[in-house]
Design a protein around this motif. Structure first.
Motif, short mmCIF file in Angstrom:
data_model
loop_
_atom_site.label_atom_id
_atom_site.label_comp_id
_atom_site.label_asym_id
_atom_site.label_seq_id
_atom_site.Cartn_x
_atom_site.Cartn_y
_atom_site.Cartn_z
N HIS A 1 27.05 -15.84 -32.15
CA HIS A 1 25.97 -15.19 -32.89
C HIS A 1 24.87 -14.71 -31.92
N SER B 1 22.03 -12.68 -29.92
CA SER B 1 20.99 -11.69 -30.23
C SER B 1 21.18 -10.48 -29.32
N GLU C 1 38.22 -11.77 -38.43
CA GLU C 1 37.00 -11.62 -37.63
C GLU C 1 37.41 -11.10 -36.25
N TYR D 1 31.04 -14.00 -33.88
CA TYR D 1 30.02 -14.18 -34.90
C TYR D 1 30.49 -15.16 -35.98
N ASN D 2 31.37 -16.06 -35.55
CA ASN D 2 31.85 -17.09 -36.47
C ASN D 2 32.37 -18.27 -35.67
#
Length: 280
Positions: free
Chosen positions: A36, A38, A101, A117-118
């Motif tokens: 995840h 940024s 994903e 992102y998982n």
């Protein structure tokens, strides 16, 4: 969130939760896992290692050139990973739900970079292996190798589960068990077909990536040898998947025949009743 795996002087691997504001990147990095991330974290890693990570749109493209590309210094792979959700319907019958994903793998200077992102059980297992047996992971390519190996094993587990459920359904259809209605059986057959196709698509995706890796001169002989073995197992799973689809189609045909027979019986009953009620 950045997880940095580094090699220590005593041949162990240490995991660091890296903070952009208060830390500098350590030496002897083996793997940087961006979970995840940024935009600032991606920009920082890109700048530090002169990498160009794919955008969200590039990650989702279906062309082969968007899934694997290689230059003089780096390899980038966008791979499909299946996320498994176990849900229950109102009758508490367990149904596996899968969604796809995309995970990005990139290598530079023998370091592996992953963007995801998982949460994935595959990553958790690899992380545990690295910390428990660091000697088996000399560089980032060793991690990619084991990552694909574990993911193929998990796809095999899914296909085994589908096969078990298909056998159960076939028995229910042939023995005409009353525990499920025809609607429920058709729904289960359709769900198993969808699961099978998702797993098969995932296998195809990994096969393309591994085939490309085998052609790379950045991969050493031992890793290529192991990838070749995994690729053979993967091809066997693809064949198994095709045979499963044929079995499910056969079950669907048998069920459709039974439904037609039941409908014909009902029509006969109504026909007899209609004739009996006709005036003389």
């Amino acid at each position: 969130m950045l997880y940095v795996y580094i090699k220590t002087q005593n041949a162990l691997v240490q995991r660091i939760n890296f903070n952009l504001d208060s830390q500098e990147l350590p030496q002897n990095i083996l793997w940087i896992d961006l979970l995840h991330p940024s935009a600032a974290e991606i920009a920082f890693i890109s700048s530090e290692f002169n990498l160009e990570f794919p955008t969200k749109e590039e990650r989702e493209e279906i062309e082969l050139s968007a899934k694997y590309w290689e230059d003089n210094a780096t390899i980038t792979i966008n791979a499909h990973f299946l996320v498994r959700d176990l849900k229950s319907d109102e009758e508490d019958r367990n149904l596996i739900k899968l969604r796809t994903e995309i995970v990005t793998f990139a290598t530079a200077k023998n370091i592996l970079f992953t963007i995801r992102y998982n949460e994935f059980s595959t990553f958790e297992e690899i992380q545990a292996r690295i910390l428990a047996s660091p000697k088996n992971f000399e560089d980032g390519f060793d991690i990619i190798d084991k990552m694909f190996e574990v993911r193929v094993e998990k796809d095999a587990d899914l296909l085994e589960w589908i096969d078990k459920e298909a056998r159960r359904l076939r028995t229910s259809v042939l023995e005409k068990k009353d525990e499920y209605s025809y609607d429920e059986m058709l729904k289960d057959i359709s769900s198993l077909q969808e699961l099978n196709m998702r797993v098969r698509d995932s296998l195809f995706d990994k096969r393309r990536a591994m085939t490309s890796l085998l052609k790379s001169d950045k991969i050493d002989k031992d890793i290529k040898q192991n990838l070749t073995i995994v690729l053979k197992d993967l091809n066997s799973l693809v064949e198994f998947s095709v045979s499963q689809l044929n079995i499910l189609d056969n079950i669907q045909t048998i069920l459709a025949s039974q439904i037609n027979i039941e409908q014909n019986k009902i029509i006969k009953i109504f026909t007899v009743a209609t004739v009996a009620m006709m005036p003389p």
